[in-house]
Design a protein around this motif. Structure first.
Motif, PDB file in Angstrom:
ATOM      1  N   ARG A  66       4.964  39.706  16.801  1.00  0.00           N
ATOM      2  CA  ARG A  66       5.877  38.898  17.610  1.00  0.00           C
ATOM      3  C   ARG A  66       5.156  37.607  17.973  1.00  0.00           C
ATOM      4  NH1 ARG A  66       6.020  38.168  22.959  1.00  0.00           N
ATOM      5  NH2 ARG A  66       4.586  39.886  23.330  1.00  0.00           N
ATOM      6  N   TRP A  67       5.873  36.497  17.965  1.00  0.00           N
ATOM      7  CA  TRP A  67       5.284  35.216  18.342  1.00  0.00           C
ATOM      8  C   TRP A  67       5.271  35.092  19.855  1.00  0.00           C
ATOM      9  CZ3 TRP A  67       2.142  31.797  16.609  1.00  0.00           C
ATOM     10  CH2 TRP A  67       2.052  30.548  17.205  1.00  0.00           C
ATOM     11  N   ASN A  68       4.101  34.810  20.423  1.00  0.00           N
ATOM     12  CA  ASN A  68       3.944  34.602  21.859  1.00  0.00           C
ATOM     13  C   ASN A  68       3.763  33.097  22.058  1.00  0.00           C
ATOM     14  OD1 ASN A  68       2.918  34.255  24.468  1.00  0.00           O
ATOM     15  ND2 ASN A  68       2.013  36.294  24.464  1.00  0.00           N
ATOM     16  N   ALA A  69       4.837  32.412  22.417  1.00  0.00           N
ATOM     17  CA  ALA A  69       4.812  30.950  22.522  1.00  0.00           C
ATOM     18  C   ALA A  69       3.801  30.420  23.541  1.00  0.00           C
ATOM     19  CB  ALA A  69       6.207  30.426  22.825  1.00  0.00           C
ATOM     20  N   PRO A  70       3.730  30.986  24.763  1.00  0.00           N
ATOM     21  CA  PRO A  70       2.754  30.430  25.712  1.00  0.00           C
ATOM     22  C   PRO A  70       1.313  30.535  25.220  1.00  0.00           C
ATOM     23  CG  PRO A  70       4.332  31.833  26.856  1.00  0.00           C
ATOM     24  CD  PRO A  70       4.569  32.009  25.387  1.00  0.00           C
ATOM     25  N   ALA A  71       1.001  31.608  24.505  1.00  0.00           N
ATOM     26  CA  ALA A  71      -0.374  31.794  24.019  1.00  0.00           C
ATOM     27  C   ALA A  71      -0.589  31.139  22.657  1.00  0.00           C
ATOM     28  CB  ALA A  71      -0.699  33.280  23.923  1.00  0.00           C
ATOM     29  N   HIS A  72       0.470  30.689  22.008  1.00  0.00           N
ATOM     30  CA  HIS A  72       0.423  30.067  20.675  1.00  0.00           C
ATOM     31  C   HIS A  72      -0.233  30.994  19.648  1.00  0.00           C
ATOM     32  CE1 HIS A  72       1.933  26.326  22.206  1.00  0.00           C
ATOM     33  NE2 HIS A  72       1.015  26.342  23.159  1.00  0.00           N
ATOM     34  N   ARG A  73       0.190  32.258  19.647  1.00  0.00           N
ATOM     35  CA  ARG A  73      -0.354  33.202  18.678  1.00  0.00           C
ATOM     36  C   ARG A  73       0.590  34.382  18.507  1.00  0.00           C
ATOM     37  NH1 ARG A  73      -3.176  37.736  20.864  1.00  0.00           N
ATOM     38  NH2 ARG A  73      -3.126  37.724  23.134  1.00  0.00           N
ATOM     39  N   HIS A  74       0.367  35.134  17.436  1.00  0.00           N
ATOM     40  CA  HIS A  74       1.129  36.354  17.192  1.00  0.00           C
ATOM     41  C   HIS A  74       0.533  37.505  17.996  1.00  0.00           C
ATOM     42  CE1 HIS A  74       2.340  34.067  13.601  1.00  0.00           C
ATOM     43  NE2 HIS A  74       3.453  34.761  13.715  1.00  0.00           N
ATOM     44  N   VAL A  75       1.398  38.403  18.440  1.00  0.00           N
ATOM     45  CA  VAL A  75       0.991  39.582  19.200  1.00  0.00           C
ATOM     46  C   VAL A  75       1.617  40.797  18.525  1.00  0.00           C
ATOM     47  CG1 VAL A  75       1.140  40.741  21.431  1.00  0.00           C
ATOM     48  CG2 VAL A  75       0.915  38.260  21.338  1.00  0.00           C
ATOM     49  N   TRP A  76       0.817  41.840  18.314  1.00  0.00           N
ATOM     50  CA  TRP A  76       1.326  43.035  17.643  1.00  0.00           C
ATOM     51  C   TRP A  76       2.183  43.876  18.592  1.00  0.00           C
ATOM     52  CZ3 TRP A  76       2.152  44.589  12.983  1.00  0.00           C
ATOM     53  CH2 TRP A  76       2.436  45.928  12.723  1.00  0.00           C
ATOM     54  N   VAL A  77       3.353  44.287  18.079  1.00  0.00           N
ATOM     55  CA  VAL A  77       4.250  45.194  18.803  1.00  0.00           C
ATOM     56  C   VAL A  77       4.240  46.492  18.012  1.00  0.00           C
ATOM     57  CG1 VAL A  77       6.620  45.630  19.542  1.00  0.00           C
ATOM     58  CG2 VAL A  77       5.697  43.298  19.608  1.00  0.00           C
ATOM     59  N   GLY A  78       3.763  47.566  18.623  1.00  0.00           N
ATOM     60  CA  GLY A  78       3.661  48.850  17.934  1.00  0.00           C
ATOM     61  C   GLY A  78       5.017  49.448  17.619  1.00  0.00           C
ATOM     62  N   GLY A  79       5.035  50.325  16.610  1.00  0.00           N
ATOM     63  CA  GLY A  79       6.270  50.990  16.208  1.00  0.00           C
ATOM     64  C   GLY A  79       6.829  51.866  17.319  1.00  0.00           C
ATOM     65  N   TYR A  80       8.094  52.215  17.195  1.00  0.00           N
ATOM     66  CA  TYR A  80       8.768  53.002  18.226  1.00  0.00           C
ATOM     67  C   TYR A  80       9.963  53.729  17.618  1.00  0.00           C
ATOM     68  CZ  TYR A  80      11.592  48.770  18.109  1.00  0.00           C
ATOM     69  OH  TYR A  80      12.350  47.717  17.680  1.00  0.00           O
ATOM     70  N   TRP A  81      10.453  54.724  18.310  1.00  0.00           N
ATOM     71  CA  TRP A  81      11.610  55.487  17.868  1.00  0.00           C
ATOM     72  C   TRP A  81      12.898  54.783  18.276  1.00  0.00           C
ATOM     73  CZ3 TRP A  81      10.903  59.086  14.430  1.00  0.00           C
ATOM     74  CH2 TRP A  81       9.715  59.789  14.396  1.00  0.00           C
ATOM     75  N   VAL A  82      13.883  54.798  17.356  1.00  0.00           N
ATOM     76  CA  VAL A  82      15.201  54.222  17.608  1.00  0.00           C
ATOM     77  C   VAL A  82      16.228  55.322  17.361  1.00  0.00           C
ATOM     78  CG1 VAL A  82      16.842  52.440  16.926  1.00  0.00           C
ATOM     79  CG2 VAL A  82      14.410  51.977  16.776  1.00  0.00           C
ATOM     80  N   ARG A  83      17.160  55.495  18.301  1.00  0.00           N
ATOM     81  CA  ARG A  83      18.185  56.534  18.141  1.00  0.00           C
ATOM     82  C   ARG A  83      19.024  56.246  16.896  1.00  0.00           C
ATOM     83  NH1 ARG A  83      20.251  60.605  20.945  1.00  0.00           N
ATOM     84  NH2 ARG A  83      19.161  60.126  22.870  1.00  0.00           N
ATOM     85  N   MET A  84      19.207  57.259  16.073  1.00  0.00           N
ATOM     86  CA  MET A  84      19.943  57.136  14.812  1.00  0.00           C
ATOM     87  C   MET A  84      21.414  56.822  15.066  1.00  0.00           C
ATOM     88  SD  MET A  84      20.041  59.984  11.812  1.00  0.00           S
ATOM     89  CE  MET A  84      18.292  59.878  11.513  1.00  0.00           C
ATOM     90  N   ARG A  85      21.998  56.032  14.158  1.00  0.00           N
ATOM     91  CA  ARG A  85      23.426  55.725  14.195  1.00  0.00           C
ATOM     92  C   ARG A  85      24.043  56.222  12.897  1.00  0.00           C
ATOM     93  NH1 ARG A  85      24.785  49.708  15.580  1.00  0.00           N
ATOM     94  NH2 ARG A  85      26.844  50.629  15.498  1.00  0.00           N
ATOM     95  N   PRO A  86      24.846  57.281  12.944  1.00  0.00           N
ATOM     96  CA  PRO A  86      25.443  57.815  11.716  1.00  0.00           C
ATOM     97  C   PRO A  86      26.226  56.747  10.965  1.00  0.00           C
ATOM     98  CG  PRO A  86      25.827  59.296  13.563  1.00  0.00           C
ATOM     99  CD  PRO A  86      25.236  58.031  14.126  1.00  0.00           C
ATOM    100  N   GLY A  87      26.028  56.706   9.650  1.00  0.00           N
ATOM    101  CA  GLY A  87      26.734  55.739   8.807  1.00  0.00           C
ATOM    102  C   GLY A  87      26.040  54.392   8.704  1.00  0.00           C
ATOM    103  N   TYR A  88      24.912  54.216   9.379  1.00  0.00           N
ATOM    104  CA  TYR A  88      24.182  52.953   9.359  1.00  0.00           C
ATOM    105  C   TYR A  88      22.759  53.177   8.861  1.00  0.00           C
ATOM    106  CZ  TYR A  88      27.887  50.841  12.114  1.00  0.00           C
ATOM    107  OH  TYR A  88      29.093  50.364  12.543  1.00  0.00           O
TER     108      TYR A  88
END
Length: 111
Positions: A66-88
């Motif tokens: 993710r881009w962190n504008a105030p720090a002028h650098r990229h920041v890692w966002v760790g993976g996470y679980w997302v609730r499944m959506r049937p048909g998508y």
């Protein structure tokens, strides 16, 4: 000096005007919503993440930079679980090169 009913009417009118100005109707349901950030700095290579075992009713969204504008650098966002959506099908967040710039696309559910 204003009388009480007149004060109340003016106050109520002001409140209704303010509420009308601040009200934003809910967005209609859409399959894809595009929100993007465009920068001239390429993201670092993805980090290795150990994906946890399957979880019923959820899909693993991998980590991303993710881009962190105030720090002028990229920041890692760790993976996470997302609730499944049937048909998508879940489309993870990613960066796309566009000319000399890089554009970020958030993860979303698509058909």
């Amino acid at each position: 000096m204003l009388r009480t009913p007149l004060k109340f009417a003016l106050l109520a009118g002001f409140g209704l005007s303010l509420a009308g100005a601040l009200y934003a109707p809910p967005a209609t349901a859409r399959t894809q919503v595009a929100v993007g950030v465009s920068i001239g700095v390429p993201p670092p290579p993805p980090r290795y993440e150990r994906v946890p075992g399957p979880r019923r009713g959820y899909v693993w969204a991998p980590g991303y930079w993710r881009w962190n504008a105030p720090a002028h650098r990229h920041v890692w966002v760790g993976g996470y679980w997302v609730r499944m959506r049937p048909g998508y099908h879940y489309r993870p967040a990613h960066w796309v090169r566009h000319g000399h710039d890089w554009r970020f696309r958030r993860g979303y559910w698509g058909r």
